[in-house]
Scaffold this motif. Structure first.
Motif, PDB file in Angstrom:
ATOM      1  N   SER A  17       0.826  -1.205   0.000  1.00  0.00           N
ATOM      2  CA  SER A  17       0.000   0.000   0.000  1.00  0.00           C
ATOM      3  C   SER A  17       0.859   1.254   0.000  1.00  0.00           C
ATOM      4  CB  SER A  17      -0.922  -0.012   1.237  1.00  0.00           C
ATOM      5  OG  SER A  17      -0.124  -0.097   2.428  1.00  0.00           O
ATOM      6  N   GLU A  18       2.070   1.173   0.617  1.00  0.00           N
ATOM      7  CA  GLU A  18       2.928   2.358   0.637  1.00  0.00           C
ATOM      8  C   GLU A  18       3.463   2.701  -0.747  1.00  0.00           C
ATOM      9  OE1 GLU A  18       4.597  -0.529   2.717  1.00  0.00           O
ATOM     10  OE2 GLU A  18       2.598  -0.200   3.549  1.00  0.00           O
ATOM     11  N   ASP A  19       3.410   1.723  -1.686  1.00  0.00           N
ATOM     12  CA  ASP A  19       3.956   1.940  -3.030  1.00  0.00           C
ATOM     13  C   ASP A  19       2.996   2.662  -3.953  1.00  0.00           C
ATOM     14  OD1 ASP A  19       6.033   0.476  -2.007  1.00  0.00           O
ATOM     15  OD2 ASP A  19       5.521  -1.384  -3.035  1.00  0.00           O
ATOM     16  N   THR A  20       1.800   2.934  -3.466  1.00  0.00           N
ATOM     17  CA  THR A  20       0.769   3.507  -4.347  1.00  0.00           C
ATOM     18  C   THR A  20       1.230   4.843  -4.919  1.00  0.00           C
ATOM     19  OG1 THR A  20      -0.897   2.464  -2.964  1.00  0.00           O
ATOM     20  CG2 THR A  20      -1.642   4.198  -4.462  1.00  0.00           C
ATOM     21  N   TYR A  39      11.393   5.472  -6.957  1.00  0.00           N
ATOM     22  CA  TYR A  39      10.755   4.221  -6.551  1.00  0.00           C
ATOM     23  C   TYR A  39      11.805   3.203  -6.105  1.00  0.00           C
ATOM     24  CZ  TYR A  39       6.967   0.706  -6.781  1.00  0.00           C
ATOM     25  OH  TYR A  39       6.027  -0.241  -6.480  1.00  0.00           O
ATOM     26  N   LYS A  43      12.509   1.495  -2.387  1.00  0.00           N
ATOM     27  CA  LYS A  43      12.531   0.048  -2.158  1.00  0.00           C
ATOM     28  C   LYS A  43      13.861  -0.400  -1.542  1.00  0.00           C
ATOM     29  CE  LYS A  43       8.495  -1.457  -3.342  1.00  0.00           C
ATOM     30  NZ  LYS A  43       7.651  -2.150  -2.324  1.00  0.00           N
ATOM     31  N   GLU A  46      13.164   0.367   2.134  1.00  0.00           N
ATOM     32  CA  GLU A  46      12.049  -0.267   2.838  1.00  0.00           C
ATOM     33  C   GLU A  46      11.725  -1.677   2.330  1.00  0.00           C
ATOM     34  OE1 GLU A  46      10.734   1.124   5.380  1.00  0.00           O
ATOM     35  OE2 GLU A  46      11.639   3.116   5.175  1.00  0.00           O
TER      36      GLU A  46
END
Length: 833
Positions: A17-20, A39, A43, A46
């Motif tokens: 969900s944090e990647d939205t 992005y 990653k 995290e």
């Protein structure tokens, strides 16, 4: 790690969900690299490794030609496999290989991608695939980028080894031929010796090749020869085409003349390594008989001796083993004896071989030919052959040493053997040789005559010398004319005529001897010694007048300084013969006429002595007087002294006054001072005190009180003994005026300053020491003043008068005060009045 299909599918479980936010940014601007980098960075902080790979895979598919994304993705995948065994994790390595294949298809002009791929392949045991990938990289990249690939490719070749490495380096050499030395080093390490030799020959045949290691042609050649010699069997076995090692090394011997010894020894070692000992021995023999320097010869000879010793040592060990086993092999023992004999012969030949080397350097070296004769000892046949070879080889005009001695020794060899006829034949040939100098030819003739004398053939010796000195009645030949042969100039050789005249004098009559001397005079080669010898010969036979004529003829030929020696002998003998006084006077007048001043003294003394003994004393005095004008400046003072002594002894002391006066006028200041002192002393002894004082006064002008203190001391002593107060004051006044004169003479002051500085430098007196010395001198002056002579009354005024207490009326100065007073004060007071 996921496969490519799984990584490409946007599985929901890999998107949190944090990647939205990042997913929306990517969808909003799909062709921009910035959202993907953000992005990926997120990653990396995290997400898991799978999530990172998933995002990078999608980014590379979205932007397939992005170098930055691919580099990041590949480095990530390589890092994941770092430290893992490529054999155990083969599948993972293959996945990364496939990923690299995708990258190089899209980015085939990027050298960094190729470097990463090749470096990754070098970690895996896949030689063929790696080699093909290197080839693809070289084909894909421009040639300016090839160095980056070749750096890895050479490392791969070294690890792959074998034919693969050779083929890779062969290809590399087409692009970079300047690295041929590195290629040769690789070939030697891998055992490809034949290929290494071929590469050596290629760079030696290439005149444009320059060694990056700074090696010259000979050093490269030497490295090749060392390789051929040390790996002789391998080179021969690995050659597809025959390598003519003998021809290669011989070409080096011709090219590098200063290294022939090393190359000959190398060629022999090559055949020893091949096991062909007879061929090696032939090479050694050829080497020691052809080299031109002793250094090269020594190098080859030492190798030759070592080779023979090693063979003999092996044969002796084998013979010892057979003896222990009780076996007898006559052939082996014979072979050992033969080799021992050959070795001894080799060592005996060494002096001859060294001599051969020196003669090859210079066949005109007479000294070495003489040494070779001595080496043969009593071998007459070889000695004769050596003399014959030497005479044939030596060019007389280029001979180094005395060529005539070789001919003389050759003749003496037959003389010692009792064969005088052959010796005469040799001498007859020798006197026809065009030697470099007339002196050599003259020595040859003299040696021939001496040989006849040793064998008591006196008449033949005279005939030989007569033949040697044959000349035209009037010879215009110049002895020093080098354009003429020695045979044409020999008749003007003084050495030859000197020997001839001595020979004739000893074995023939006086008349024959005189004819020879006269012939010497006709040829105008007479020397002063000739004159003296001829005159002595006539004198011995009581021909005194004839001997005098010879001296006169010699004086016509020679001028001074030679004439002085002849006059000296002539006059001495004439005086001893007690010939007429008038004739002797005439001879002396001739002798002194035109005589240089430095030779005149002896002649005038002889002339004066003659007049004293046989003539008149008055004449002798005139001669001595003339001598004082004729002699050199160095002898004039001594001549005046001699003249004065003779005049005083013959005519009394008073007769010397005019001589003293002329001497004082003629001599330089320093010598005139000494003459004045003697003159004054003579006048004092005669009681002429005033004359003596006047002489002292005249001499004072030459004598600075600071330099010639001795003169003033003598005058002061004279005045104390014979003078009075007035004369003493006059002496002091003169002394002060003379000192003032020298103090104001600029040239004198400069010369005295230089002389004083030199004196101080010699004595090592420093500046402080000089001041101390001046103080000591001042104290000594005061002491001298205190010792003033009695009877003199000093003035009461002057420089010191005001400092001294005045006597009370009626008192008289004491003797002590008079003694302590300064005599100079008297003179100052007188001046003031």
């Amino acid at each position: 790690m996921e496969s490519k299909s799984e990584a490409a599918r946007p599985d929901l479980y890999l998107i949190a969900s944090e990647d939205t936010v990042y997913e929306q940014d990517v969808l909003r601007d799909p062709h921009s690299i910035k959202p993907w980098l953000s992005y990926i960075e997120f990653k990396q902080q995290e997400g898991t490794m799978f999530e990172q790979a998933f995002v990078m895979e999608r980014a590379c598919k979205q932007l397939p030609r992005s170098y930055k994304l691919w580099k990041m993705y590949l480095e990530f995948r390589i890092k994941h496999l770092r430290g893992r065994n490529p054999s155990i994790h083969r599948a993972e390595y293959l996945k990364v290989n496939a990923l690299f294949e995708r990258a190089v298809i899209l980015l085939n002009k990027m050298p960094r991608i190729w470097e990463m791929y090749l470096s990754f392949l070098l970690q895996q045991p896949m030689v063929t695939q790696t080699r093909r990938t290197f080839d693809r990289a070289l084909r894909a990249l421009p040639i300016t980028q090839h160095n980056r690939i070749w750096k890895l490719y050479k490392a791969f070749a070294y690890s792959a080894s074998g034919d693969t490495a050779v083929k890779i380096w062969t290809r590399y050499m087409q692009v970079h031929p300047e690295n041929a030395e590195d290629f040769i080093e690789i070939l030697v390490q891998m055992g490809h010796y034949t290929e290494a030799v071929n590469r050596y020959m290629e760079i030696l045949d290439n005149p444009r090749f320059q060694s990056k290691n700074g090696k010259g042609d000979f050093q490269i050649w030497s490295d090749m020869v060392d390789l051929i010699v040390s790996k002789a069997r391998d080179v021969e076995a690995g050659a597809q085409t025959a390598i003519d090692v003998d021809k290669i090394i011989r070409s080096g011997i011709e090219k590098f003349a200063d290294q022939r010894g090393k190359l000959w020894a190398g060629l022999a070692t090559y055949w020893i390594t091949r096991g062909n000992f007879e061929k090696a021995r032939d090479v050694f023999e050829e080497g020691i008989t052809t080299v031109m320097t002793v250094r090269d010869f020594t190098m080859i000879f030492d190798s030759y001796v070592e080779f023979e010793e090693s063979i003999i040592g092996n044969l002796m060990e084998a013979a010892s083993e057979r003896l222990e086993k009780g076996k007898i092999d006559e052939n082996a023992d014979f072979d050992l004896d033969l080799r021992m004999l050959r070795f001894e012969q080799l060592m005996d030949r060494r002096p001859f071989l060294v001599n051969d080397v020196l003669l090859r350097q210079n066949p005109n070296n007479v000294i070495e030919w003489s040494k070779r004769v001595a080496l043969w000892g009593d071998n007459k046949q070889e000695i004769v052959q050596t003399y014959t070879n030497a005479i044939a080889a030596i060019n007389p005009k280029k001979a180094h040493g005395k060529f005539h001695e070789l001919w003389v020794n050759y003749a003496k060899f037959y003389e010692q053997g009792g064969d005088l006829d052959t010796a005469r034949v040799i001498f007859d040939k020798a006197v026809k040789v065009p030697f470099k100098t007339v002196s050599e030819l003259a020595d040859t003739w003299c040696e021939w005559a001496e040989m006849e004398l040793r064998n008591e053939n006196f008449d033949r010796a005279v005939e030989i010398m007569a033949k040697a000195t044959q000349s035209p009645k009037r010879s215009t030949v110049d002895y020093f004319d080098e354009t003429l042969s020695p045979q044409q100039r020999i008749h003007k050789s003084w050495k030859l005529w000197s020997f001839y005249v001595d020979l004739v004098e000893s074995v023939s009559t006086l008349e024959e001897t005189r004819k020879v001397y006269e012939r010497i005079f006709e040829l105008r080669i007479a020397t002063p010694q000739t004159i003296v010898n001829y005159a002595n010969l006539l004198e011995e036979h009581k021909y005194f007048e004839e001997s005098f004529k010879i001296y006169e003829r010699g004086l016509d030929l020679f001028s001074y300084p030679v004439a002085f020696e002849l006059w000296n002998l002539y006059l001495t003998k004439a005086v001893d013969r007690k010939i007429g006084i008038e004739r002797l006077r005439d001879l002396f007048e001739q002798a002194v006429d035109g005589c240089p001043p430095k030779f005149a003294k002896v002649l005038y003394l002889m002339y004066g002595d003659l007049e004293e003994e046989r003539g008149l004393a008055r004449h002798a005095m005139r001669i001595y007087e003339r001598a004082t004008r004729a002699v050199s400046d160095e002898d004039r003072f001594e001549m005046f002294n001699f003249y004065i002594t003779k005049s005083a002894s013959n005519f009394g002391l008073t007769s010397t006054r005019p001589i003293y006066e002329r001497a004082i006028a003629a001599l330089p200041d320093n010598e005139a001072k000494e003459m004045c002192l003697k003159f004054a002393e003579m006048e004092r002894r005669l009681g002429e005190i005033d004359r003596a004082r006047a002489i002292y006064g005249h001499a004072s002008q030459f004598c600075d009180p600071r330099v010639n203190a001795g003169f003033w001391q003598k005058w002061e002593a004279f005045e104390v003994q014979h003078g009075n107060e007035d004369t003493f004051k006059e002496m002091l006044r003169i002394k002060r005026s003379v000192q003032a004169k020298f103090n104001t003479d600029v040239n004198f002051i400069a010369s005295q300053a230089i002389a004083r500085s030199k004196q101080l430098a010699e004595e090592g007196v420093h500046e402080g020491e000089e001041d101390e010395k001046e103080r000591v001198d001042a104290m000594a002056a005061l002491e001298r003043q205190a010792r003033a002579p009695l009877g003199f009354v000093p003035a009461s005024t002057g420089p010191e008068g005001g400092n001294r207490p005045k006597p009370v009326d009626g008192d008289q100065p004491t003797q002590a005060s008079a003694v302590a007073a300064n005599p100079d004060a008297i003179d100052l007071d007188e001046d003031m009045d």
